[in-house]
Scaffold this active site. Structure first.
Site, PDB file in Angstrom:
ATOM      1  N   LEU A 158      40.934  94.974 -78.784  1.00  0.00           N
ATOM      2  CA  LEU A 158      40.395  94.233 -77.379  1.00  0.00           C
ATOM      3  C   LEU A 158      38.669  93.354 -77.401  1.00  0.00           C
ATOM      4  O   LEU A 158      37.936  93.667 -77.899  1.00  0.00           O
ATOM      5  CB  LEU A 158      40.073  95.216 -76.228  1.00  0.00           C
ATOM      6  CG  LEU A 158      41.570  96.284 -75.393  1.00  0.00           C
ATOM      7  CD1 LEU A 158      41.185  96.864 -74.755  1.00  0.00           C
ATOM      8  CD2 LEU A 158      42.964  94.598 -75.166  1.00  0.00           C
ATOM      9  N   ASP A 159      38.874  92.168 -76.851  1.00  0.00           N
ATOM     10  CA  ASP A 159      37.644  91.722 -76.617  1.00  0.00           C
ATOM     11  C   ASP A 159      36.627  92.755 -75.792  1.00  0.00           C
ATOM     12  O   ASP A 159      36.539  93.577 -74.435  1.00  0.00           O
ATOM     13  CB  ASP A 159      37.562  90.363 -75.483  1.00  0.00           C
ATOM     14  CG  ASP A 159      38.747  89.686 -76.440  1.00  0.00           C
ATOM     15  OD1 ASP A 159      38.064  89.119 -77.360  1.00  0.00           O
ATOM     16  OD2 ASP A 159      39.215  88.772 -75.307  1.00  0.00           O
TER      17      ASP A 159
END
Length: 263
Positions: A98-99
């Site tokens: 995930l960013d």
């Protein structure tokens, strides 16, 4: 970091040996929840489903991006003695990410065989993922519950396709919309870039949302929740937090269904 085959093999063996020496804490789930805010929804001998990864936490340590006092997801899991795959010695157990700044669910591999199977599932695009994003205004004039398609290149000119739906609008003048986005491809910054393409970049996204130009449209609730400092007419956003949440992840082949409530 680039590894030669010899270096990668050596690092993998060391990581595997280190993981075997650690004993799993009997109350590891409680420790992860209380110390790091990490919840585990699903666990088997092969897979670990993490729910509500806190916004701002790195999935694994990256040279130059980890600040003093930071703990990555990888650090936290290995710290309580959980065994993770070591195929990738630079990111134990990590198959997708995930960013930093986003929150939500992801799946990790506990051994190398499971890691290889997960990589194959992602490669074949047999993993269903959806996200929830809070964006300014009314998205593309869609009516509630109508589906829209975005077919637009993202980072490095890579083709990407997303399906999106406006779940709800908020504010007297519809200053914000809550949008669900299903990614049909898995590209870097895909949801973030596609929302920007629609003219509705995700609130507080440090790359695609210009706070200085769009400060006037930030609802008071967002200003308060995000702890944005207001100095006269200048609003400053905190690092590593924006309104993107990985809400569901399903892998039919292994019967895995993860769902993370919006924090």
């Amino acid at each position: 970091r680039k590894w030669s085959k010899k270096q990668a093999g050596s690092a993998r063996r060391k990581a595997l040996a280190a993981s075997r020496r650690k004993k799993l804490l009997p109350d590891y789930q409680k420790v992860l929840e209380e110390k790091h805010g990490i919840s585990i929804l699903y666990e088997s001998d092969d897979f670990l489903g993490v729910v509500n990864l806190p916004a701002g936490m790195l999935c694994h340590s990256v040279p130059g991006k980890k600040r003093k006092g930071d703990a990555s997801l990888e650090d936290a899991l290995m710290g309580v003695g959980l065994s993770l795959s070591v195929i990738n010695p630079a990111a134990s157990g990590i198959v997708h990410r995930l960013d930093r700044g986003a929150s939500g669910c992801l799946i990790l591999a506990k051994n190398d065989c499971a890691h290889a199977h997960l990589v194959a599932e992602f490669f074949r695009r047999d993993v269903d993922k959806s996200y929830v994003a809070l964006v300014p205004g009314v998205v593309d004039a869609l009516k509630l519950d109508d589906d829209g398609i975005i077919d637009e290149e993202v980072v490095d000119n890579r083709p990407a396709r997303s399906q999106y739906k406006v779940i709800s609008t908020h504010g007297h003048n519809k200053e914000a919309s809550l949008v669900r986005v299903k990614t049909m491809t898995g590209r870097k910054h895909q949801v973030r870039a596609h929302m920007k393409h629609l003219g509705s970049p995700i609130f507080l996204d440090p790359l695609y949302f210009d706070v200085t130009k769009q400060a006037s449209i930030l609802p008071d609730a967002i200003l308060h929740a995000s702890k944005i400092e207001t100095q006269k007419n200048k609003k400053q956003q905190p690092a590593y937090r924006f309104f993107l949440h990985a809400s569901t992840l399903n892998i039919k082949r292994f019967g895995i269904e993860l769902e993370a409530d919006i924090p």
